[in-house]
Design a protein around this motif. Structure first.
Motif, PDB file in Angstrom:
ATOM      1  N   LYS A   1      -2.880 -12.345  -7.877  1.00  0.00           N
ATOM      2  CA  LYS A   1      -2.630 -11.222  -7.361  1.00  0.00           C
ATOM      3  C   LYS A   1      -1.287 -10.816  -6.941  1.00  0.00           C
ATOM      4  CE  LYS A   1      -5.823  -9.382  -4.667  1.00  0.00           C
ATOM      5  NZ  LYS A   1      -6.785  -9.267  -3.518  1.00  0.00           N
ATOM      6  N   GLU A   2      -0.536 -11.670  -6.509  1.00  0.00           N
ATOM      7  CA  GLU A   2       0.781 -11.512  -5.777  1.00  0.00           C
ATOM      8  C   GLU A   2       1.654 -11.149  -6.992  1.00  0.00           C
ATOM      9  OE1 GLU A   2       0.944 -14.519  -2.263  1.00  0.00           O
ATOM     10  OE2 GLU A   2       1.977 -15.133  -4.132  1.00  0.00           O
ATOM     11  N   LEU A   3       1.522 -11.686  -8.302  1.00  0.00           N
ATOM     12  CA  LEU A   3       2.528 -11.560  -9.359  1.00  0.00           C
ATOM     13  C   LEU A   3       1.965 -10.111  -9.905  1.00  0.00           C
ATOM     14  CD1 LEU A   3       2.536 -15.028 -10.887  1.00  0.00           C
ATOM     15  CD2 LEU A   3       4.580 -13.815  -9.924  1.00  0.00           C
ATOM     16  N   LEU A   4       0.857  -9.854  -9.938  1.00  0.00           N
ATOM     17  CA  LEU A   4       0.413  -8.457 -10.618  1.00  0.00           C
ATOM     18  C   LEU A   4       0.910  -7.125  -9.769  1.00  0.00           C
ATOM     19  CD1 LEU A   4      -3.180  -9.286 -11.863  1.00  0.00           C
ATOM     20  CD2 LEU A   4      -1.398  -8.584 -13.376  1.00  0.00           C
ATOM     21  N   ALA A   5       0.977  -7.639  -8.258  1.00  0.00           N
ATOM     22  CA  ALA A   5       1.452  -6.525  -7.556  1.00  0.00           C
ATOM     23  C   ALA A   5       0.901  -5.189  -7.708  1.00  0.00           C
ATOM     24  CB  ALA A   5       2.893  -6.685  -7.785  1.00  0.00           C
ATOM     25  N   GLY A   6      -0.497  -5.278  -7.582  1.00  0.00           N
ATOM     26  CA  GLY A   6      -1.045  -4.219  -7.831  1.00  0.00           C
ATOM     27  C   GLY A   6      -1.215  -3.121  -8.808  1.00  0.00           C
ATOM     28  N   TYR A   7      -0.316  -3.848  -9.948  1.00  0.00           N
ATOM     29  CA  TYR A   7      -0.258  -2.917 -11.118  1.00  0.00           C
ATOM     30  C   TYR A   7      -1.552  -2.802 -11.919  1.00  0.00           C
ATOM     31  CZ  TYR A   7       1.502  -1.319 -15.738  1.00  0.00           C
ATOM     32  OH  TYR A   7       1.773  -0.449 -16.589  1.00  0.00           O
ATOM     33  N   VAL A   8      -2.285  -3.720 -11.963  1.00  0.00           N
ATOM     34  CA  VAL A   8      -3.678  -3.685 -12.749  1.00  0.00           C
ATOM     35  C   VAL A   8      -4.865  -3.132 -11.643  1.00  0.00           C
ATOM     36  CG1 VAL A   8      -5.571  -4.796 -14.133  1.00  0.00           C
ATOM     37  CG2 VAL A   8      -2.905  -5.329 -14.502  1.00  0.00           C
ATOM     38  N   GLN A   9      -5.011  -1.830 -11.802  1.00  0.00           N
ATOM     39  CA  GLN A   9      -5.874  -1.161 -10.813  1.00  0.00           C
ATOM     40  C   GLN A   9      -7.475  -1.331 -11.239  1.00  0.00           C
ATOM     41  OE1 GLN A   9      -5.158   0.589  -7.774  1.00  0.00           O
ATOM     42  NE2 GLN A   9      -3.473  -0.699  -7.988  1.00  0.00           N
ATOM     43  N   SER A  10      -7.868  -2.730 -11.138  1.00  0.00           N
ATOM     44  CA  SER A  10      -9.214  -3.020 -11.483  1.00  0.00           C
ATOM     45  C   SER A  10      -9.846  -3.541 -10.365  1.00  0.00           C
ATOM     46  CB  SER A  10      -9.449  -3.575 -12.676  1.00  0.00           C
ATOM     47  OG  SER A  10     -10.691  -4.344 -12.466  1.00  0.00           O
ATOM     48  N   PRO A  11     -11.069  -3.258  -9.515  1.00  0.00           N
ATOM     49  CA  PRO A  11     -11.640  -3.675  -8.501  1.00  0.00           C
ATOM     50  C   PRO A  11     -11.972  -5.338  -8.873  1.00  0.00           C
ATOM     51  CG  PRO A  11     -12.623  -1.821  -9.123  1.00  0.00           C
ATOM     52  CD  PRO A  11     -11.831  -1.972 -10.200  1.00  0.00           C
ATOM     53  N   ALA A  12     -12.143  -5.762  -9.987  1.00  0.00           N
ATOM     54  CA  ALA A  12     -12.255  -7.043 -10.369  1.00  0.00           C
ATOM     55  C   ALA A  12     -11.256  -8.010  -9.904  1.00  0.00           C
ATOM     56  CB  ALA A  12     -12.444  -7.335 -11.957  1.00  0.00           C
ATOM     57  N   ILE A  13      -9.975  -7.564  -9.947  1.00  0.00           N
ATOM     58  CA  ILE A  13      -8.668  -8.211  -9.358  1.00  0.00           C
ATOM     59  C   ILE A  13      -8.500  -7.934  -7.920  1.00  0.00           C
ATOM     60  CG2 ILE A  13      -6.405  -8.471  -9.683  1.00  0.00           C
ATOM     61  CD1 ILE A  13      -6.707  -8.280 -12.846  1.00  0.00           C
ATOM     62  N   LEU A  14      -8.332  -6.498  -7.715  1.00  0.00           N
ATOM     63  CA  LEU A  14      -8.126  -6.197  -6.081  1.00  0.00           C
ATOM     64  C   LEU A  14      -9.145  -6.617  -5.213  1.00  0.00           C
ATOM     65  CD1 LEU A  14      -6.998  -2.405  -7.039  1.00  0.00           C
ATOM     66  CD2 LEU A  14      -5.367  -4.536  -6.886  1.00  0.00           C
ATOM     67  N   GLU A  15     -10.419  -6.669  -5.697  1.00  0.00           N
ATOM     68  CA  GLU A  15     -11.483  -6.921  -4.553  1.00  0.00           C
ATOM     69  C   GLU A  15     -12.284  -8.285  -4.863  1.00  0.00           C
ATOM     70  OE1 GLU A  15     -13.647  -3.333  -4.321  1.00  0.00           O
ATOM     71  OE2 GLU A  15     -11.902  -2.028  -4.075  1.00  0.00           O
ATOM     72  N   GLY A  16     -12.301  -8.596  -6.282  1.00  0.00           N
ATOM     73  CA  GLY A  16     -13.202  -9.735  -6.685  1.00  0.00           C
ATOM     74  C   GLY A  16     -12.284 -10.678  -7.455  1.00  0.00           C
ATOM     75  N   ILE A  17     -11.149 -11.027  -6.835  1.00  0.00           N
ATOM     76  CA  ILE A  17     -10.635 -12.109  -7.614  1.00  0.00           C
ATOM     77  C   ILE A  17     -11.451 -13.546  -7.506  1.00  0.00           C
ATOM     78  CG2 ILE A  17      -9.354 -12.896  -5.700  1.00  0.00           C
ATOM     79  CD1 ILE A  17      -7.864 -12.560  -9.192  1.00  0.00           C
ATOM     80  N   ASP A  18     -12.046 -13.772  -6.655  1.00  0.00           N
ATOM     81  CA  ASP A  18     -12.971 -14.987  -6.526  1.00  0.00           C
ATOM     82  C   ASP A  18     -13.882 -15.124  -7.680  1.00  0.00           C
ATOM     83  OD1 ASP A  18     -11.421 -15.571  -4.374  1.00  0.00           O
ATOM     84  OD2 ASP A  18     -12.819 -15.445  -3.112  1.00  0.00           O
ATOM     85  N   THR A  19     -14.425 -14.010  -8.020  1.00  0.00           N
ATOM     86  CA  THR A  19     -15.193 -14.078  -9.296  1.00  0.00           C
ATOM     87  C   THR A  19     -14.884 -13.358 -10.568  1.00  0.00           C
ATOM     88  OG1 THR A  19     -16.112 -11.732  -8.580  1.00  0.00           O
ATOM     89  CG2 THR A  19     -17.470 -13.590  -7.586  1.00  0.00           C
ATOM     90  N   TYR A  20     -13.320 -13.221 -10.585  1.00  0.00           N
ATOM     91  CA  TYR A  20     -12.823 -13.034 -11.801  1.00  0.00           C
ATOM     92  C   TYR A  20     -12.124 -14.261 -12.599  1.00  0.00           C
ATOM     93  CZ  TYR A  20      -9.467 -10.854 -14.902  1.00  0.00           C
ATOM     94  OH  TYR A  20      -8.552 -10.423 -15.991  1.00  0.00           O
ATOM     95  N   ILE A  21     -11.384 -15.174 -11.804  1.00  0.00           N
ATOM     96  CA  ILE A  21     -11.012 -16.279 -12.204  1.00  0.00           C
ATOM     97  C   ILE A  21     -12.010 -17.590 -11.568  1.00  0.00           C
ATOM     98  CG2 ILE A  21      -9.124 -17.822 -11.954  1.00  0.00           C
ATOM     99  CD1 ILE A  21      -7.314 -15.423 -11.467  1.00  0.00           C
ATOM    100  N   VAL A  22     -12.720 -18.076 -12.563  1.00  0.00           N
ATOM    101  CA  VAL A  22     -13.738 -18.935 -12.126  1.00  0.00           C
ATOM    102  C   VAL A  22     -13.921 -20.240 -12.687  1.00  0.00           C
ATOM    103  CG1 VAL A  22     -15.203 -17.063 -11.260  1.00  0.00           C
ATOM    104  CG2 VAL A  22     -15.638 -17.807 -13.698  1.00  0.00           C
TER     105      VAL A  22
END
Length: 293
Positions: free
Chosen positions: A251-272
């Motif tokens: 998340k830090e490295l993407l720095a908000g560039y990829v505007q997807s809830p899967a990463i912005l809000e659901g990273i725990d269920t995105y990288i599993v």
């Protein structure tokens, strides 16, 4: 009911199984990867000893390999650094000995197929499966099809930023030195820190460094393939501290560039982790075999 065989052909060990899926594994065996003759002989002996015939067998193999069904060397382990295994026609040897159709792919593509069929990527048509263990490899499904091309993806051998002041370890990859595998696979941790990864405590400085390399790679994969989920298996990932560190750093490295809830809000269920655990590879090989019907 049709039965299928699966072979997870790893550089360290082979796992062979017979069944139809995670809830129906009739027999399984594991043995070290030694010479091609000895190892393949044990594979053939196992399947010949089964009381019921198999409709087909699937192989997910360490590589590099030739996964192109149209190629005359389809199913061959090619330029591997594994001593003695270069140019081994694994698929042909198994098919000729057992007389059944044999499907073939990389070990990580097979594991990806297993997770797609029964596990953490079920219902997801575009995702990545990465394994971090003795080596690092990645398989990808794009719009419901396993990704192949010139040969097959080699996600473990991409270059990642290497700060020599922070990490003077030169890497161990015999081809590229400090590629991702050379810096972050299990042998890299052991050589850098002088002990096996599983003996390192959760607060050891090895883990933030490992997370940095993995996160750098994952960000590249995300920006190139735009996967809807990333599944990461392999022995190194058994360290509980690692997944939270990787997710945070991605998340830090993407720095908000990829505007997807899967990463912005659901990273725990995105990288599993894989839902099939350490069985993803051999179950994926069974799924490969089922595609031969």
């Amino acid at each position: 009911m049709a039965l299928f065989g699966g072979i997870e052909a790893g550089g360290t060990k082979f796992v062979c199984a017979v069944g139809t899926g995670p809830d129906d594994v009739r027999a399984v065996t594991r043995f070290p990867t030694t010479t091609p003759a000895e190892t393949i002989g044990r594979v053939i002996e196992f399947f010949r000893s089964q009381p019921e015939p198999m409709t087909a067998i699937g192989i997910g193999a360490f590589g590099p390999t030739d996964p192109d069904p149209a190629s005359p060397t389809y199913g061959t382990i090619t330029s591997t650094p594994k001593p003695g295994w270069q140019n081994t026609p694994l698929r042909k040897l198994v098919a000729d000995a057992l007389g059944v159709p044999v499907a073939f792919d990389t070990d990580v593509n097979a594991a990806a197929l297993g997770e797609y069929t029964w596990g953490a990527a079920r219902g997801i048509d575009t995702f990545i499966y990465l394994t971090v263990g003795t080596g690092i490899g990645g398989g990808a499904m794009v719009e419901g099809r396993m990704l192949h091309g010139l040969v097959h993806p080699e996600m473990g051998h991409i270059r990642v930023p290497h700060d020599w002041a922070v990490d003077p370890f030169p890497g161990f990859c015999p081809y590229h030195g400090d590629c991702l595998e050379g810096l972050a696979a299990g042998p890299a941790l052991e050589r850098r820190w002088g002990t096996r990864a599983e003996t390192l405590p959760p607060d050891h400085p090895a883990w933030p460094l490992e997370a940095e390399y993995l996160a750098q790679a994952l960000v590249s994969y995300i920006l190139i393939l735009s996967p809807k989920r990333i599944v990461i298996g392999g022995g190194v990932m058994h360290q509980p501290a690692l997944f939270p560190l990787v997710r945070t750093r991605v998340k830090e490295l993407l720095a908000g560039y990829v505007q997807s809830p899967a990463i912005l809000e659901g990273i725990d269920t995105y990288i599993v982790p894989p839902a099939l655990g350490d069985r993803a590879g051999v179950l994926g090989a069974i799924a490969l075999a089922q595609g031969q019907r």
